[in-house]
Design an enzyme around this catalytic site. Structure first.
Site, PDB file in Angstrom:
ATOM      1  N   LYS A   1      -4.082 -45.726  15.692  1.00 15.11           N
ATOM      2  CA  LYS A   1      -5.146 -45.919  14.709  1.00 15.11           C
ATOM      3  C   LYS A   1      -5.948 -44.632  14.676  1.00 15.11           C
ATOM      4  O   LYS A   1      -6.647 -44.291  15.623  1.00 15.11           O
ATOM      5  CB  LYS A   1      -6.030 -47.102  15.104  1.00 15.11           C
TER       6      LYS A   1
ATOM      7  N   TYR B   1      -5.936 -45.546  20.033  1.00 10.41           N
ATOM      8  CA  TYR B   1      -7.071 -45.588  19.108  1.00 10.41           C
ATOM      9  C   TYR B   1      -7.803 -44.264  19.232  1.00 10.41           C
ATOM     10  O   TYR B   1      -8.455 -43.996  20.237  1.00 10.41           O
ATOM     11  CB  TYR B   1      -7.960 -46.770  19.481  1.00 10.41           C
TER      12      TYR B   1
ATOM     13  N   VAL C   1      -6.892 -50.054   9.184  1.00  8.91           N
ATOM     14  CA  VAL C   1      -7.690 -51.001   9.972  1.00  8.91           C
ATOM     15  C   VAL C   1      -9.108 -50.958   9.401  1.00  8.91           C
ATOM     16  O   VAL C   1      -9.958 -50.205   9.887  1.00  8.91           O
ATOM     17  CB  VAL C   1      -7.660 -50.621  11.468  1.00  8.91           C
TER      18      VAL C   1
END
Length: 308
Positions: free
Chosen positions: A166, A137, A211
């Protein structure tokens, strides 16, 4: 239940708490059921939109356990295990694996910046400690440090269980670079945009999805765009992309941090949950509630979701 090849719309689910700061299990269950019914492709719990860093260790583990149990295999479940401590992140990862999560999401440590060597070691220690899929992330605006694509590539080549990233970045170039450099050596590596309005560019470049925090209250926008792109309905893609950009830039800006905005928007669009947040965030003021309602009405979000 393992799900390989995650793709599409994976909302960072809000954490529903009551006025005492405890997990509101009925409300959390309704939130999960609402998202599953909306057509999303996976669920990410304990991310930034889930107020993960405002939760105690006990509450984080309770949320993770409830999420996996309530979803009950209906969709892939990802659990955020980020921490400033490698040992703590490993503990969260082992817990997520033990309760049956389909994967974990690891934001890099914040506050103290790390050399590339130490950042690699942080992710390596986690990858060596758990066997579930791991998603990096990258959110440099909040962590203060970018997880560089070359480092991601090295991690992906070294650890097969590091399966995706992400990229929560305000420019599309790092997303494109991740797709070009990492997917070329690991075709199964999944690249997700972190900001809602970068979904289209990500898909065009060969990425896997997004996301989107907006999916908590307006899942039809990103789900609709994803489906329209896949069936080459470019008139619908154009319409939804324009709406998505306006909603994200205007609704998110109602307050900072936007946890209270997300929860009030979810309530306004028909899901019965409390809108309580955890300090240092605070509930949305009445003035800002009025502004939020104006924006939701402006973009037909209340009508669309309540009567769809």
């Amino acid at each position: 239940m393992q799900h390989n090849g995650l793709h599409g719309i994976v909302p960072p689910v809000i954490t529903v708490v009551n006025s005492s700061g405890a997990l509101d299990r009925p409300g959390m269950g309704r939130m999960i059921d609402h998202l599953i019914a909306s057509g999303v492709h996976g669920l990410f719990f304990l991310g930034s939109a889930g107020e993960c860093f405002h939760l105690s260790k006990e509450l984080r583990q309770e949320v993770a356990e409830f999420a996996v149990s309530h979803v009950n295999g209906r969709l892939p479940v990802l659990i955020g295990i980020g921490s400033t401590s490698t040992a703590e992140a490993v503990d969260y990862g082992k817990h997520a694996e033990a309760i049956g999560a389909d994967g974990v999401v690891v934001i890099n440590p914040y506050f103290a910046k790390l050399s590339d060597e130490l950042l690699f070691r942080h992710y390596a220690d986690i990858a060596e400690a758990v066997s579930v899929p791991i998603y990096i992330y990258n959110f440099p605006a909040l962590t203060g440090q970018d997880v560089k694509v070359d480092l991601v590539k090295d991690l992906a080549l070294t650890y097969p269980n590091i399966v995706g990233i992400k990229e929560t970045v305000d420019r599309v170039e790092p997303i494109l670079e991740a797709i070009a450099k990492v997917k070329s050596v690991r075709p199964d590596f999944q690249v997700f945009a972190g900001y809602d309005h970068h979904l289209l560019e990500t898909l065009i470049a060969g990425g896997d999805g997004v996301v989107p925090a907006s999916a908590n209250f307006a899942p039809h926008l990103t789900c609709g765009l994803y489906d329209a792109y896949r069936r080459s309905d470019f008139a619908m893609v154009q319409d939804l992309q324009r709406k998505l950009f306006r909603v994200v830039t205007e609704v998110y800006a109602v307050d900072t941090p936007f946890f209270n905005v997300l929860k009030e928007a979810v309530r306004a669009t028909g899901v019965d949950i409390p809108a309580d947040v955890l300090p240092p965030a605070r509930s949305l003021s009445q003035e800002k509630k009025v502004e939020l309602e104006r924006l939701l009405k402006k973009y037909d979000l209340i009508r669309i979701i309540q009567h769809a």
